[in-house]
Design a protein around this motif. Structure first.
Motif, PDB file in Angstrom:
ATOM      1  N   THR A 100      -9.892  -3.227   8.705  1.00 50.67           N
ATOM      2  CA  THR A 100     -10.892  -3.750   7.765  1.00 50.67           C
ATOM      3  C   THR A 100     -11.368  -2.645   6.825  1.00 50.67           C
ATOM      4  O   THR A 100     -11.475  -2.851   5.611  1.00 50.67           O
ATOM      5  CB  THR A 100     -12.093  -4.346   8.538  1.00 50.67           C
ATOM      6  N   ILE A 101     -11.641  -1.481   7.369  1.00 50.83           N
ATOM      7  CA  ILE A 101     -12.085  -0.348   6.537  1.00 50.83           C
ATOM      8  C   ILE A 101     -10.999   0.028   5.530  1.00 50.83           C
ATOM      9  O   ILE A 101     -11.292   0.313   4.364  1.00 50.83           O
ATOM     10  CB  ILE A 101     -12.494   0.853   7.417  1.00 50.83           C
ATOM     11  N   SER A 102      -9.747   0.001   5.963  1.00 47.77           N
ATOM     12  CA  SER A 102      -8.638   0.301   5.053  1.00 47.77           C
ATOM     13  C   SER A 102      -8.627  -0.670   3.871  1.00 47.77           C
ATOM     14  O   SER A 102      -8.438  -0.266   2.719  1.00 47.77           O
ATOM     15  CB  SER A 102      -7.309   0.225   5.814  1.00 47.77           C
ATOM     16  N   LEU A 103      -8.840  -1.943   4.163  1.00 41.56           N
ATOM     17  CA  LEU A 103      -8.879  -2.942   3.085  1.00 41.56           C
ATOM     18  C   LEU A 103     -10.072  -2.687   2.155  1.00 41.56           C
ATOM     19  O   LEU A 103      -9.944  -2.793   0.934  1.00 41.56           O
ATOM     20  CB  LEU A 103      -8.944  -4.351   3.669  1.00 41.56           C
ATOM     21  N   TYR A 104     -11.215  -2.329   2.720  1.00 43.07           N
ATOM     22  CA  TYR A 104     -12.384  -2.027   1.883  1.00 43.07           C
ATOM     23  C   TYR A 104     -12.129  -0.808   1.000  1.00 43.07           C
ATOM     24  O   TYR A 104     -12.551  -0.769  -0.156  1.00 43.07           O
ATOM     25  CB  TYR A 104     -13.634  -1.811   2.745  1.00 43.07           C
ATOM     26  N   ILE A 105     -11.451   0.196   1.548  1.00 42.70           N
ATOM     27  CA  ILE A 105     -11.119   1.379   0.750  1.00 42.70           C
ATOM     28  C   ILE A 105     -10.218   0.983  -0.413  1.00 42.70           C
ATOM     29  O   ILE A 105     -10.440   1.405  -1.555  1.00 42.70           O
ATOM     30  CB  ILE A 105     -10.453   2.473   1.619  1.00 42.70           C
ATOM     31  N   LEU A 106      -9.220   0.161  -0.145  1.00 41.77           N
ATOM     32  CA  LEU A 106      -8.326  -0.305  -1.208  1.00 41.77           C
ATOM     33  C   LEU A 106      -9.109  -1.050  -2.286  1.00 41.77           C
ATOM     34  O   LEU A 106      -8.891  -0.848  -3.478  1.00 41.77           O
ATOM     35  CB  LEU A 106      -7.223  -1.192  -0.619  1.00 41.77           C
ATOM     36  N   PHE A 107     -10.057  -1.871  -1.862  1.00 43.73           N
ATOM     37  CA  PHE A 107     -10.897  -2.610  -2.809  1.00 43.73           C
ATOM     38  C   PHE A 107     -11.700  -1.641  -3.678  1.00 43.73           C
ATOM     39  O   PHE A 107     -11.757  -1.791  -4.907  1.00 43.73           O
ATOM     40  CB  PHE A 107     -11.832  -3.556  -2.045  1.00 43.73           C
ATOM     41  N   MET A 155       0.842  -1.205   0.000  1.00 37.78           N
ATOM     42  CA  MET A 155       0.000   0.000   0.000  1.00 37.78           C
ATOM     43  C   MET A 155       0.872   1.248   0.000  1.00 37.78           C
ATOM     44  O   MET A 155       0.587   2.220  -0.700  1.00 37.78           O
ATOM     45  CB  MET A 155      -0.925   0.015   1.219  1.00 37.78           C
ATOM     46  N   PHE A 156       1.942   1.216   0.797  1.00 38.55           N
ATOM     47  CA  PHE A 156       2.874   2.343   0.823  1.00 38.55           C
ATOM     48  C   PHE A 156       3.467   2.584  -0.563  1.00 38.55           C
ATOM     49  O   PHE A 156       3.490   3.720  -1.052  1.00 38.55           O
ATOM     50  CB  PHE A 156       3.997   2.091   1.848  1.00 38.55           C
ATOM     51  N   VAL A 157       3.939   1.522  -1.210  1.00 43.65           N
ATOM     52  CA  VAL A 157       4.534   1.649  -2.548  1.00 43.65           C
ATOM     53  C   VAL A 157       3.505   2.201  -3.525  1.00 43.65           C
ATOM     54  O   VAL A 157       3.799   3.081  -4.336  1.00 43.65           O
ATOM     55  CB  VAL A 157       5.105   0.297  -3.034  1.00 43.65           C
ATOM     56  N   SER A 158       2.273   1.699  -3.445  1.00 41.65           N
ATOM     57  CA  SER A 158       1.216   2.155  -4.344  1.00 41.65           C
ATOM     58  C   SER A 158       0.922   3.643  -4.154  1.00 41.65           C
ATOM     59  O   SER A 158       0.806   4.397  -5.122  1.00 41.65           O
ATOM     60  CB  SER A 158      -0.050   1.325  -4.128  1.00 41.65           C
ATOM     61  N   VAL A 159       0.808   4.076  -2.901  1.00 40.06           N
ATOM     62  CA  VAL A 159       0.525   5.483  -2.619  1.00 40.06           C
ATOM     63  C   VAL A 159       1.695   6.363  -3.064  1.00 40.06           C
ATOM     64  O   VAL A 159       1.503   7.390  -3.717  1.00 40.06           O
ATOM     65  CB  VAL A 159       0.194   5.691  -1.124  1.00 40.06           C
ATOM     66  N   ALA A 160       2.924   5.944  -2.724  1.00 39.83           N
ATOM     67  CA  ALA A 160       4.103   6.734  -3.101  1.00 39.83           C
ATOM     68  C   ALA A 160       4.245   6.824  -4.617  1.00 39.83           C
ATOM     69  O   ALA A 160       4.529   7.900  -5.158  1.00 39.83           O
ATOM     70  CB  ALA A 160       5.360   6.125  -2.477  1.00 39.83           C
TER      71      ALA A 160
END
Length: 192
Positions: A104-111, A29-34
């Motif tokens: 869990t919310i973080s994973l849903y946001i990523l989805f 997630m860090f790599v994706s955001v960066a």
């Protein structure tokens, strides 16, 4: 079923898989955001921007995959009882309900980010971009989840990893805001 789970847990390092899945998901997630922030800088050449976009998209997909592994393998852990409902429904877990719920919310946001990115044309770029800004709170929720519920956070290497990656994202975000507010054409800005 309980006997099967106990046998599975005895022969498979469930806790290590949970930890590895969570840490890997966070790092992806860090790599994706960066990479996503870096892709938005106009001073990069098109070839570099294309590379950033590829890294952004692929690390997002793999981050989602490892996040799902992290969550689902929790249901096999015998030391902390995590029924599937506690994993899928935020804030219902007996173990650190706020922190696990935010994970869990973080994973849903990523989805949501990944699915909506496949429908940019149908949603329209403006709507997609508004949804895509959820990447920042999603990342921060994952960071908070990792720091507050991760069993490895007491280790200096893991705490250092969270600190460094969090600072990098904040610096990139600050630079992005600065870059976006800078005049597009410096010569015209000097003439005014």
């Amino acid at each position: 079923m309980a006997t099967l789970l106990a046998q599975f847990s005895a022969h498979f390092p469930v806790w290590n898989t949970i930890r590895a899945g969570g840490l890997t998901s966070y790092l992806l997630m860090f790599v994706s955001v960066a990479a996503g922030i870096s892709h938005s800088f106009s001073f990069f050449k098109p070839k570099r921007k294309k590379q950033f976009l590829l890294v952004h998209q692929s690390s997002g997909w793999f981050g989602l995959l490892f996040g799902m592994i992290h969550g689902l393998v929790l249901s096999f852990d015998q030391s902390i009882h995590f029924p599937l409902s506690d994993i899928l429904i935020p804030f219902t877990s007996d173990y650190k309900p706020i922190s696990t719920g935010l994970g869990t919310i973080s994973l849903y946001i990523l989805f949501v980010l990944i699915i909506t990115s496949d429908f940019i044309k149908q949603l329209g770029r403006k709507t997609w971009k508004a949804i895509h800004f959820l990447a920042f709170p999603g990342y921060l929720l994952a960071l908070y989840h990792g720091i507050t519920s991760g069993t490895d956070t007491q280790q200096p290497l893991i705490l250092g990893m969270y600190s460094i990656t969090g600072c990098i994202v904040l610096i990139l975000l600050f630079l992005r805001i600065q870059h976006q507010s800078a005049p597009k054409n410096p010569k015209k800005a000097q003439e005014n």
